[in-house]
Design a protein around this motif. Structure first.
Motif, PDB file in Angstrom:
ATOM      1  N   GLY A 129      40.950  81.009 -54.290  1.00 39.40           N
ATOM      2  CA  GLY A 129      40.832  81.871 -55.453  1.00 39.40           C
ATOM      3  C   GLY A 129      39.976  81.269 -56.542  1.00 39.40           C
ATOM      4  O   GLY A 129      39.192  81.975 -57.194  1.00 39.40           O
ATOM      5  N   GLY A 133      36.624  82.833 -58.317  1.00 39.39           N
ATOM      6  CA  GLY A 133      36.470  82.923 -59.762  1.00 39.39           C
ATOM      7  C   GLY A 133      35.230  82.214 -60.259  1.00 39.39           C
ATOM      8  O   GLY A 133      34.518  82.729 -61.139  1.00 39.39           O
ATOM      9  N   SER A 158      38.868  80.931 -63.416  1.00 39.58           N
ATOM     10  CA  SER A 158      38.954  80.558 -61.998  1.00 39.58           C
ATOM     11  C   SER A 158      40.388  80.200 -61.615  1.00 39.58           C
ATOM     12  O   SER A 158      40.836  80.504 -60.507  1.00 39.58           O
ATOM     13  CB  SER A 158      37.991  79.409 -61.688  1.00 39.58           C
ATOM     14  OG  SER A 158      38.385  78.208 -62.327  1.00 39.58           O
ATOM     15  N   CYS A 161      42.217  83.374 -61.056  1.00 43.20           N
ATOM     16  CA  CYS A 161      41.901  83.895 -59.721  1.00 43.20           C
ATOM     17  C   CYS A 161      42.680  83.147 -58.640  1.00 43.20           C
ATOM     18  O   CYS A 161      43.135  83.746 -57.656  1.00 43.20           O
ATOM     19  CB  CYS A 161      40.398  83.797 -59.457  1.00 43.20           C
ATOM     20  SG  CYS A 161      39.396  84.895 -60.478  1.00 43.20           S
ATOM     21  N   ALA A 164      46.198  84.401 -58.729  1.00 40.93           N
ATOM     22  CA  ALA A 164      46.223  85.771 -58.221  1.00 40.93           C
ATOM     23  C   ALA A 164      46.195  85.790 -56.696  1.00 40.93           C
ATOM     24  O   ALA A 164      46.918  86.569 -56.058  1.00 40.93           O
ATOM     25  CB  ALA A 164      45.033  86.551 -58.782  1.00 40.93           C
ATOM     26  N   VAL A 207      42.582  89.990 -63.336  1.00 38.51           N
ATOM     27  CA  VAL A 207      41.314  89.436 -62.849  1.00 38.51           C
ATOM     28  C   VAL A 207      40.176  90.419 -63.120  1.00 38.51           C
ATOM     29  O   VAL A 207      39.073  90.002 -63.516  1.00 38.51           O
ATOM     30  CB  VAL A 207      41.415  89.101 -61.349  1.00 38.51           C
ATOM     31  CG1 VAL A 207      40.043  88.773 -60.772  1.00 38.51           C
ATOM     32  CG2 VAL A 207      42.360  87.920 -61.138  1.00 38.51           C
ATOM     33  N   SER A 208      40.422  91.708 -62.938  1.00 39.99           N
ATOM     34  CA  SER A 208      39.385  92.707 -63.204  1.00 39.99           C
ATOM     35  C   SER A 208      38.981  92.687 -64.676  1.00 39.99           C
ATOM     36  O   SER A 208      37.785  92.716 -65.007  1.00 39.99           O
ATOM     37  CB  SER A 208      39.892  94.102 -62.817  1.00 39.99           C
ATOM     38  OG  SER A 208      40.214  94.153 -61.449  1.00 39.99           O
ATOM     39  N   THR A 211      37.074  89.496 -65.418  1.00 45.84           N
ATOM     40  CA  THR A 211      35.707  89.557 -64.896  1.00 45.84           C
ATOM     41  C   THR A 211      34.758  90.184 -65.911  1.00 45.84           C
ATOM     42  O   THR A 211      33.629  89.721 -66.097  1.00 45.84           O
ATOM     43  CB  THR A 211      35.685  90.360 -63.584  1.00 45.84           C
ATOM     44  OG1 THR A 211      36.496  89.695 -62.612  1.00 45.84           O
ATOM     45  CG2 THR A 211      34.272  90.492 -63.051  1.00 45.84           C
ATOM     46  N   LEU A 272      34.942  93.452 -55.857  1.00 40.89           N
ATOM     47  CA  LEU A 272      34.149  92.234 -56.001  1.00 40.89           C
ATOM     48  C   LEU A 272      32.734  92.452 -55.485  1.00 40.89           C
ATOM     49  O   LEU A 272      31.752  92.085 -56.153  1.00 40.89           O
ATOM     50  CB  LEU A 272      34.824  91.091 -55.237  1.00 40.89           C
ATOM     51  CG  LEU A 272      34.073  89.754 -55.179  1.00 40.89           C
ATOM     52  CD1 LEU A 272      33.959  89.152 -56.574  1.00 40.89           C
ATOM     53  CD2 LEU A 272      34.769  88.793 -54.222  1.00 40.89           C
TER      54      LEU A 272
END
Length: 333
Positions: A129, A133, A158, A161, A164, A207-208, A211, A272
């Motif tokens: 993960g 990230g 990161s 991520c 997650a 995470v979305s 990002t 992604l």
């Protein structure tokens, strides 16, 4: 235009997704391993993945090897940028594999190998993960070479991520164990599906959102004036999959929650891919710039056309042969 470089881009993406969902559930079993309350329960948990775990890792080799062969520039830059987490992940997978074999032979130190199996599985998931990230937040490149520092891959995003992915793998592991086990252990895994599902969906959302904060190019792609509206199919599909997952869990389904959890991973992977395309090394190097000449890609494609059906065939055959519940006293010894 669809060409050999695009075909190889798709093949590598499919291999990495296959690795994430297939090795993901057996890494998830390792993450959940301490929840086994006795040696007999932990034996059954491990035996549920014994016939397939090493075959699942074939997809990681295919993805990494394909990247090296088809996109050597991207391979060299990414390996340099992610050297530390890549080595850490490989060592964790080695520890996990050694623990898998030694645990069934150990007498005095069996409990230590149990923790080695859990630790190797968890660390491998976190570092996978973290690498995702680090890729999303961008890689510094100058003159077609990595220009960043040793720890550029390490950041709050990161690490988010990494956590997650651990959560998502644990969800896949719980869903797999519901399929493969029975009795009290199956019921405990059933009870974990709902909270792990909620944690995974929350992790996807965080995470979305993260990002959009760490990558200006991705934020512009999703929210700018030139937004590709079809991309919004992905979050809509994710929401529908989440609803279907909860309905299946509450209906006490056995196989359906696992398939829908795989769907959540597929939707996250599609998000992604939609965010990064066409870059292999965002925000500078596209897959076309990183690709080998067409003559090399065509030569490699011949080998892939032979190997892929073989891999798919023995993978499907292995899952078919070892289908059904794992009973006490059955399995790997």
């Amino acid at each position: 235009m669809f060409d050999l470089a695009t075909l190889w881009f798709v093949l590598i993406a499919v291999a990495l997704l296959a690795y994430a969902v297939l090795d993901g559930f057996d890494l998830g079993v390792g993450i959940l391993f301490p929840l086994g309350r006795s040696d007999e329960e932990r034996d059954r948990m491990m035996n549920s993945i014994a016939p397939v775990w090493d075959g699942n890792e074939t997809w990681l080799v295919l993805g990494g090897g394909g990247l090296f062969a088809a996109f050597p520039l991207a391979y060299s830059v990414l390996l340099t940028a992610l050297y530390a987490p890549v080595i850490g992940m490989l060592l964790a997978l080695i520890l996990r594999g050694v623990a898998f074999e030694f645990r069934f032979r150990a007498e005095r130190f069996k409990r230590y190998w149990d923790w080695a199996f859990t630790g190797g599985s968890t660390l491998a998931a976190i570092l996978q993960g973290v690498m995702v990230g680090a890729l999303v937040q961008g890689v510094r490149v100058e003159n077609r070479a990595y220009a960043g520092g040793w720890f550029d891959w390490l950041s709050p995003f990161s690490l988010l991520c990494g956590l997650a992915l651990v959560t998502g793998y644990a969800l896949l592991g719980a869903c797999w164990l519901v399929i493969k086990l029975d009795g009290a252990l199956e019921e405990r895994m059933r009870k974990l599906q709902e909270p792990l599902g909620a944690a995974t969906i929350l992790a996807i959302a965080l995470v979305s959102f993260g990002t959009l904060l760490v990558n200006d190019t991705i934020r512009e792609r999703w929210l700018g004036a030139g937004t590709l509206l079809f991309l919004w199919i992905i979050p809509i599909a994710t929401a529908l999959l989440a609803v279907a997952f909860y309905r299946a869990v509450r209906a006490q389904r056995t196989l359906t929650p696992f398939l829908l959890a795989l769907g959540l991973f597929g939707a996250a992977f599609a998000g992604l891919a939609g965010s990064l395309f066409p870059y292999l090394i965002p925000p500078r190097i596209s897959y076309r710039e990183a690709a080998n000449p067409d003559i090399s890609l065509a030569f490699l494609l011949v080998g892939a056309a032979i190997l892929l059906p073989v891999i798919l065939g023995y993978t499907a055959y292995g899952y078919w042969i070892f289908r059904g519940k794992v009973r006490a006293g059955e399995g790997y010894h």
